[in-house]
Design an enzyme around this catalytic site. Sequence first.
Site, mmCIF file in Angstrom:
data_model
loop_
_atom_site.group_PDB
_atom_site.id
_atom_site.type_symbol
_atom_site.label_atom_id
_atom_site.label_comp_id
_atom_site.label_asym_id
_atom_site.label_seq_id
_atom_site.Cartn_x
_atom_site.Cartn_y
_atom_site.Cartn_z
ATOM 1 N N LEU A 42 55.861 63.038 47.118
ATOM 2 C CA LEU A 42 55.305 62.542 48.777
ATOM 3 C C LEU A 42 54.253 61.443 47.953
ATOM 4 O O LEU A 42 53.610 61.083 47.101
ATOM 5 C CB LEU A 42 54.737 63.075 48.609
ATOM 6 C CG LEU A 42 55.242 64.321 50.441
ATOM 7 C CD1 LEU A 42 54.546 65.398 50.180
ATOM 8 C CD2 LEU A 42 56.369 64.084 50.132
ATOM 9 N N ASP A 43 54.226 59.986 48.631
ATOM 10 C CA ASP A 43 53.717 58.807 48.723
ATOM 11 C C ASP A 43 52.469 59.791 48.830
ATOM 12 O O ASP A 43 52.537 60.496 49.716
ATOM 13 C CB ASP A 43 54.021 57.050 49.384
ATOM 14 C CG ASP A 43 55.718 56.738 48.708
ATOM 15 O OD1 ASP A 43 55.906 57.399 47.221
ATOM 16 O OD2 ASP A 43 56.884 56.548 49.353
#
Length: 300
Positions: free
Chosen positions: A43-44
């Site tokens: 996940l960014d």
Amino acid sequence: MNDALADSGLVIVDKPQGMTSHDVVSKIRRTFSTKKVGHAGTLDPMATGVLVLGLERGTKFLAHMVASTKSYTATIRLGAATTTDDREGETITSASPDQLAGITETKISDAVKQFRGSIMQRPAAVSAIKIDGKRAHQRVREGEKVEIPARPVTISRYDILEIRRDAAFIDIDVEVDCSSGTYIRSLARDLGEELGVGGHLTALRRTQVGPFTLDNAVTLEKLEENPHVSLTLDQALAASYPVLSVSEKEASDLAMGKWLTPRGLKGIHAAVDPHGRAIALVKEQGKRLATIFVARPSTL
């Protein structure tokens, strides 16, 4: 009887904004006092939501979760394109108020339809994808122009929840169900390109990975107060795949990596012994019911 897998399993974290997935791994390593921690599906930093981590032997299981379907809620902003396809990048093009005024709800809806189903998607240049051994985002930071080839992905749901207008932009809240490897940032970019006004992502929350949802997720603060796995390895295998009940003898054979007689099964199954212990993931290959992952090898 002591269980050699007592400390193994999955931890489902509700990742906070601002942390990288690796930051979360480091935090969990300290919380559980173990180096054997990994995660499934990056996940960014900007994104929040479901991040699945494996502990101890649970790290070996993560490879069999990579292909899981994922679900997201997101906000796409039409009116500007950025270098990273999200709000953290520099703006490279901007649409005029007149251009945005011409983007009707019908045009938005029709454009979204173009990205449902099986499509070819070009991943974001600022991504963890490796090009000749180096991450794409590293190459971008070093000034290289990176063009990653399009790849097949499946968007099984792409629904508009709400459209909000401003003179300088249009914000669209969406829900997306997609195959592994899909970039929601790329969906935002491509929707903006389709409508001719540019687009990027301003918010992203992952709501589900495979069978695991936000209902299973725990904050890092709660885990620090009470370190515990969200699911044991037994529970994780049974939740992720159909269960195949096996006898003690069959369980012993699977634990040693032996194959069983095929039973006409389709796809991967979790082989579970009479005591409810997950022994292995199995799949029929020709005339064999073979193991593809042994949770409880005979050597444990």
